[in-house]
Design a protein around this motif. Structure first.
Motif, mmCIF file in Angstrom:
data_model
loop_
_atom_site.group_PDB
_atom_site.id
_atom_site.type_symbol
_atom_site.label_atom_id
_atom_site.label_comp_id
_atom_site.label_asym_id
_atom_site.label_seq_id
_atom_site.Cartn_x
_atom_site.Cartn_y
_atom_site.Cartn_z
ATOM 1 N N ASN A 149 35.555 51.748 10.373
ATOM 2 C CA ASN A 149 36.106 51.001 11.512
ATOM 3 C C ASN A 149 37.517 50.488 11.198
ATOM 4 O O ASN A 149 38.415 50.541 12.052
ATOM 5 N N ALA A 150 37.703 50.016 9.976
ATOM 6 C CA ALA A 150 39.012 49.472 9.596
ATOM 7 C C ALA A 150 40.070 50.571 9.590
ATOM 8 O O ALA A 150 41.209 50.347 9.997
ATOM 9 N N MET A 151 39.700 51.772 9.136
ATOM 10 C CA MET A 151 40.647 52.902 9.176
ATOM 11 C C MET A 151 41.068 53.203 10.609
ATOM 12 O O MET A 151 42.250 53.441 10.894
ATOM 13 N N ILE A 152 40.078 53.234 11.492
ATOM 14 C CA ILE A 152 40.347 53.554 12.905
ATOM 15 C C ILE A 152 41.234 52.479 13.520
ATOM 16 O O ILE A 152 42.223 52.764 14.204
ATOM 17 N N GLU A 153 40.892 51.219 13.218
ATOM 18 C CA GLU A 153 41.692 50.098 13.709
ATOM 19 C C GLU A 153 43.122 50.191 13.171
ATOM 20 O O GLU A 153 44.093 49.963 13.906
ATOM 21 N N GLY A 154 43.261 50.587 11.904
ATOM 22 C CA GLY A 154 44.589 50.735 11.300
ATOM 23 C C GLY A 154 45.420 51.782 12.029
ATOM 24 O O GLY A 154 46.621 51.578 12.283
ATOM 25 N N LEU A 155 44.804 52.904 12.387
ATOM 26 C CA LEU A 155 45.527 53.949 13.122
ATOM 27 C C LEU A 155 46.008 53.420 14.470
ATOM 28 O O LEU A 155 47.143 53.695 14.892
ATOM 29 N N HIS A 156 45.162 52.648 15.143
ATOM 30 C CA HIS A 156 45.572 52.066 16.426
ATOM 31 C C HIS A 156 46.743 51.104 16.236
ATOM 32 O O HIS A 156 47.670 51.069 17.051
ATOM 33 N N GLN A 157 46.681 50.322 15.157
ATOM 34 C CA GLN A 157 47.765 49.356 14.920
ATOM 35 C C GLN A 157 49.092 50.062 14.662
ATOM 36 O O GLN A 157 50.138 49.647 15.163
ATOM 37 N N VAL A 158 49.053 51.130 13.861
ATOM 38 C CA VAL A 158 50.302 51.845 13.567
ATOM 39 C C VAL A 158 50.843 52.499 14.841
ATOM 40 O O VAL A 158 52.058 52.504 15.087
ATOM 41 N N ALA A 159 49.940 53.015 15.675
ATOM 42 C CA ALA A 159 50.393 53.596 16.944
ATOM 43 C C ALA A 159 51.110 52.552 17.799
ATOM 44 O O ALA A 159 52.057 52.872 18.527
ATOM 45 N N ALA A 160 50.661 51.305 17.700
ATOM 46 C CA ALA A 160 51.246 50.251 18.542
ATOM 47 C C ALA A 160 52.573 49.712 17.997
ATOM 48 O O ALA A 160 53.290 49.002 18.706
ATOM 49 N N LEU A 161 52.925 50.051 16.768
ATOM 50 C CA LEU A 161 54.183 49.540 16.195
ATOM 51 C C LEU A 161 55.380 50.206 16.860
ATOM 52 O O LEU A 161 55.307 51.342 17.296
#
Lengths: 428, 428
Positions: free
Chosen positions: B89-101
């Motif tokens: 879940n944390a990996m997936i959340e991390g990908l979403h966060q980087v997309a939002a940068l």
């Protein structure tokens, strides 16, 4: 007066270079504390010292010249080595110009409040100690010293052995100028031995040197890059291209191609390969040939170029990628911007490449996709230069990607550290 | 679907690594052309692919864990290697966060008209190909890939051999995500061999790799820096100091010292040596000792510290400069800011150093003169972190001075090239 480096014991090279290194590190601490006013006063004091020492500098240079002639140096090398009143005037003028430049050190960018309450910004600071290795041009000694000092760095300068007497005489002036304003003598040190082992020590001592900037021929730079244990800001080839797109304004294209090739032949930002979009080739080639003939530029063309201009020499594979530094130009007819960019990617040196076009989208694509230190639209590659770019000064042009890319001015001799301001803030 | 790297022929290591290098170079060209939208869609597609492949990823990880237990890996290593639903879940959340940068690529700074008539600015562009070498933490595979992709770089990832099955499974997800949005598979490549020779190839191939970022222990990073022919962005020790000046607010000083040491012991921005100005030492030491005792932090003091706190262990020369990464703190009484800065210069690692003071001039001097990647006033060293600084992400903390210094986010994975706009301008 402190013991001048020219009188230092240079028999034990490692010990000698370590002494220079330690003095430079110590001086770098002092320079971090020096404000702009004092650094500028040092530059002006150096200028006065050189002005007052013209006879000694010219006498030392005469020694170098005599030794150079005896050793059979060629005319170009002797010309670079020679000093006269006009060149000394230029050194003095250069010191005044550097003193007048804005000081990059201490500037804080983007100081912003964070949700934690701290304020975070980035402060521009000197790199520390810079080692510069260059050929037998005494004016570089003064120029390099002035840029390092202005940016708050201590420097260790290793000039070509043919200029050793001139450099020693100039070194005395620089040191006297530092002393006049109470800056540490270790701020500018000229290596007082022509032993090559000194270069080996300099480039493998990260404890004393933060960055090496070699200025000289490709083989010198390659050797230093290979052997260095200290980061190197390097400048290799300039295999520069101009691509003329089918939509280009013909007169602009002709003017840019001729200027980029002929305004000066020996510089790294000189055009070496002209790429012509197929639909425009037939219309442009005869006039290009006429104008280049006026400048006595030898053309070497691909088969499609020779179909229009049969008199042109056939280019061989080695012509693409050649840095002629001479009145010779390779010409290739390509099929559109993708073909041109593929050619630049394969044969270019990531230095400076230009497109001539009236097409908005192609201009944007060329700018975004060509991976060179300078990318131009409708301008001559000869503009790739620190002064033309407004840097005020240039210590070199970097063909590296990290840290500094393209012309390197005072800012390239600095780095940024983070500064954090709090009022007792702790991390939760 | 393209041949996955896990099924590639890895018997001839140089040939295999050259194939990865060529694919990365080619992909980097494609990524320079990719706009933010497509890069973000790739990141989200990767997240979906990981979400849909949880079973396969966990099964692969179970293989690695079994092999690790059989090989007798210690508990800390096994913990870093282990994946579970929460970590996925944390990996997936991390990908979403980087997309939002925000995307740093393409930004043009300071486009200004020059007297010649050209306009000159600097455009932020990807570095090209980034090689990342890291330990057996599968989450780093996804994190590193996402930051490289967002900044427009192709990457070659070499994770620890203990995580090879997990990394291969994650690599499939990342490649599938790239394919979903038609980005080249070579944009993210995981080295599919545990042969150490692969690392040797990676770090000595400047024709394929623009920069190496090693993440791991000091010995790994030192070895890579020594052998690399490619520039390295490295992170060595964090020997961090807090200097408490005589004018410091006592409560702020106590809170900062305790937080900087105890908020986490194993991080590079943790306080290792506390420097106390002599006039304040006697007043602060007893309360410091009490608070550190509460946290079971072992104190090692200089003679002057032990004069106030006789129960404290005597520090030896090797304690100054030690990165404990543990509940141990060295304490030294110094004579003013110059003494403190000299100690930091001699024993520090130029990572993060803080002053606690109410004196305006001392705060300014400390900020300007301490040559560390983060310099703080009245704040805990623990703030030296990409997230706390607002970078949005962090691929590491650089202890180098060139290129990137301090926490490295997306911007540190880019460089700036010059762009020149003209209308047929030529150099006079």
């Amino acid at each position: 007066m402190s013991v001048s480096s020219s009188r230092a014991d240079t028999t034990d090279i490692p010990a000698y270079m370590q002494a220079l290194g330690r003095a430079a590190r110590e001086a770098a601490r002092g320079l971090r504390r020096a404000d702009s006013g004092r650094k500028n006063r040092a530059l002006l004091a150096m200028a006065e010292r050189i002005d007052a020492s013209r006879e000694a500098v010219l006498a030392a240079n005469a020694e170098d010249m005599q030794r150079g002639r005896d050793a059979g140096l060629d005319a170009a090398l002797l010309d670079r080595l020679a000093l006269d009143q006009a060149r000394i005037n230029a050194m003095i003028e250069g010191l005044h110009q550097v003193a007048a430049l804005p000081d990059p050190v201490g500037e804080i960018d983007g100081l912003r409040a964070r949700p934690s309450g701290i304020q975070v910004g980035q402060m521009r600071v000197p790199l520390g100690v810079i080692g510069i290795i260059f050929e037998s041009r005494p004016n570089v000694t003064v120029e390099a010293a002035s840029l390092c000092l202005k940016s708050g760095n201590a420097c260790i300068l290793r000039g070509g052995s043919e200029a050793s007497a001139s450099n020693a005489a100039l070194s005395e002036c620089l040191k006297a100028g530092l002393e006049d304003v109470d800056l540490p003598a270790g701020s500018v040190q000229v290596v007082a031995t022509t032993d090559r082992a000194a270069v080996g020590e300099l480039i493998t001592s990260p404890e004393f040197v933060d960055v090496i900037i070699p200025r000289g021929g490709k083989s010198l730079i390659e050797r230093i890059s290979r052997e260095a244990k200290v980061p190197v800001i390097k400048h290799l080839d300039g295999v520069c291209h101009v691509y003329v797109d089918a939509t280009a304004d013909h007169e602009k294209a002709l003017a840019i191609a001729v200027n980029a090739k002929t305004q000066r032949y020996g510089t790294c930002n000189t055009l070496e390969t002209l790429l012509l979009d197929a639909p425009i080739a037939e219309a442009l080639l005869p006039e290009l040939a006429r104008r280049f003939a006026e400048h006595e530029v030898e053309l070497r063309g691909c088969e499609r170029t020779r179909a229009v201009l049969p008199q042109v020499i056939a280019a061989s594979e080695s012509d693409w990628g050649e840095e002629y530094l001479a009145p010779v130009l390779a010409i290739k007819v390509v099929d559109g911007v993708d073909d041109a960019m593929a050619h630049i990617e394969r044969y270019g040196s990531q230095h400076t490449d230009a497109i001539v076009t009236q097409d908005y989208s192609l201009a944007r694509r060329f700018m975004a996709e060509v991976d060179s230190s300078s990318v131009m639209v409708n301008a001559s590659t000869r503009f790739a230069d620190g002064f033309e770019y407004g840097l005020g000064a240039e210590i070199g042009i970097s063909t590296d990607k990290l840290h500094a890319r393209g012309p390197v001015g005072l800012e390239g001799l600095t780095t940024r550290k983070y500064v954090v301001l709090g009022e007792g803030h702790i991390r939760q």
